[in-house]
Motif scaffolding. Structure first.
Motif, PDB file in Angstrom:
ATOM      1  N   LEU A  18      -8.756 -17.900   7.147  1.00 60.29           N
ATOM      2  CA  LEU A  18      -9.759 -18.897   7.532  1.00 60.29           C
ATOM      3  C   LEU A  18     -11.173 -18.331   7.452  1.00 60.29           C
ATOM      4  O   LEU A  18     -12.095 -19.024   7.005  1.00 60.29           O
ATOM      5  N   LYS A  19     -11.364 -17.080   7.866  1.00 58.32           N
ATOM      6  CA  LYS A  19     -12.689 -16.455   7.766  1.00 58.32           C
ATOM      7  C   LYS A  19     -13.126 -16.334   6.309  1.00 58.32           C
ATOM      8  O   LYS A  19     -14.288 -16.588   5.980  1.00 58.32           O
ATOM      9  N   ASN A  20     -12.206 -15.941   5.437  1.00 56.57           N
ATOM     10  CA  ASN A  20     -12.538 -15.796   4.017  1.00 56.57           C
ATOM     11  C   ASN A  20     -12.864 -17.145   3.378  1.00 56.57           C
ATOM     12  O   ASN A  20     -13.810 -17.249   2.589  1.00 56.57           O
ATOM     13  N   ILE A  21     -12.107 -18.164   3.718  1.00 55.86           N
ATOM     14  CA  ILE A  21     -12.370 -19.501   3.170  1.00 55.86           C
ATOM     15  C   ILE A  21     -13.719 -20.010   3.665  1.00 55.86           C
ATOM     16  O   ILE A  21     -14.499 -20.594   2.902  1.00 55.86           O
ATOM     17  N   LYS A  22     -14.014 -19.776   4.932  1.00 51.80           N
ATOM     18  CA  LYS A  22     -15.305 -20.211   5.479  1.00 51.80           C
ATOM     19  C   LYS A  22     -16.452 -19.474   4.796  1.00 51.80           C
ATOM     20  O   LYS A  22     -17.480 -20.076   4.472  1.00 51.80           O
ATOM     21  N   ALA A  23     -16.284 -18.177   4.553  1.00 55.01           N
ATOM     22  CA  ALA A  23     -17.323 -17.403   3.863  1.00 55.01           C
ATOM     23  C   ALA A  23     -17.538 -17.924   2.448  1.00 55.01           C
ATOM     24  O   ALA A  23     -18.684 -18.047   1.992  1.00 55.01           O
ATOM     25  N   LEU A  24     -16.467 -18.242   1.748  1.00 53.29           N
ATOM     26  CA  LEU A  24     -16.595 -18.807   0.401  1.00 53.29           C
ATOM     27  C   LEU A  24     -17.295 -20.156   0.436  1.00 53.29           C
ATOM     28  O   LEU A  24     -18.115 -20.464  -0.434  1.00 53.29           O
ATOM     29  N   THR A  25     -16.996 -20.939   1.440  1.00 56.87           N
ATOM     30  CA  THR A  25     -17.638 -22.246   1.575  1.00 56.87           C
ATOM     31  C   THR A  25     -19.134 -22.085   1.829  1.00 56.87           C
ATOM     32  O   THR A  25     -19.955 -22.788   1.229  1.00 56.87           O
ATOM     33  N   VAL A  26     -19.494 -21.159   2.706  1.00 58.65           N
ATOM     34  CA  VAL A  26     -20.916 -20.900   2.996  1.00 58.65           C
ATOM     35  C   VAL A  26     -21.637 -20.452   1.729  1.00 58.65           C
ATOM     36  O   VAL A  26     -22.740 -20.927   1.429  1.00 58.65           O
ATOM     37  N   ASN A  27     -21.031 -19.561   0.962  1.00 55.87           N
ATOM     38  CA  ASN A  27     -21.641 -19.109  -0.297  1.00 55.87           C
ATOM     39  C   ASN A  27     -21.782 -20.252  -1.294  1.00 55.87           C
ATOM     40  O   ASN A  27     -22.784 -20.337  -2.011  1.00 55.87           O
ATOM     41  N   THR A  28     -20.789 -21.122  -1.340  1.00 55.22           N
ATOM     42  CA  THR A  28     -20.842 -22.274  -2.250  1.00 55.22           C
ATOM     43  C   THR A  28     -21.970 -23.217  -1.843  1.00 55.22           C
ATOM     44  O   THR A  28     -22.727 -23.689  -2.700  1.00 55.22           O
ATOM     45  N   VAL A  29     -22.115 -23.468  -0.550  1.00 55.19           N
ATOM     46  CA  VAL A  29     -23.188 -24.339  -0.066  1.00 55.19           C
ATOM     47  C   VAL A  29     -24.553 -23.731  -0.368  1.00 55.19           C
ATOM     48  O   VAL A  29     -25.483 -24.434  -0.783  1.00 55.19           O
ATOM     49  N   LYS A  30     -24.696 -22.419  -0.196  1.00 55.18           N
ATOM     50  CA  LYS A  30     -25.956 -21.744  -0.542  1.00 55.18           C
ATOM     51  C   LYS A  30     -26.277 -21.926  -2.021  1.00 55.18           C
ATOM     52  O   LYS A  30     -27.423 -22.201  -2.386  1.00 55.18           O
ATOM     53  N   GLU A  31     -25.276 -21.756  -2.869  1.00 55.31           N
ATOM     54  CA  GLU A  31     -25.478 -21.918  -4.317  1.00 55.31           C
ATOM     55  C   GLU A  31     -25.858 -23.360  -4.641  1.00 55.31           C
ATOM     56  O   GLU A  31     -26.739 -23.607  -5.477  1.00 55.31           O
TER      57      GLU A  31
END
Length: 83
Positions: A18-31
């Motif tokens: 869940l932490k890894n998926i959330k981090a990927l989501t945050v990076n995607t939103v930043k992009e």
């Protein structure tokens, strides 16, 4: 998750996932924000715009699907508002 029999293993691996998926989501939103793709995709949208929006959507779905499947093992689930 089926290969883990002890609750401590399930909790640990679920939390990490869940932490890894959330981090990927945050990076995607930043992009998405950096590229100016905040608006919804249309027929005139570029491929990167469509892919980033789709990735964000699927990561969010994956996060909550895993959380729902593991709700017995999670002490404090994340709400959609907190995500």
């Amino acid at each position: 998750m089926q290969k883990y029999s002890k609750k401590v293993d399930i909790v640990y691996h679920t939390t990490i996932a869940l932490k890894n998926i959330k981090a990927l989501t945050v990076n995607t939103v930043k992009e998405i924000k950096e590229r100016g793709f905040e608006e919804a995709t249309t027929e005139q949208s570029t491929l990167p715009h469509f892919v980033l929006q789709l990735l964000r959507q699927h990561l969010t779905i994956l996060f909550f699907d895993i959380q729902e499947l593991s709700k017995a093992s999670i002490d404090s689930p994340t709400s959609i508002e907190d995500f």
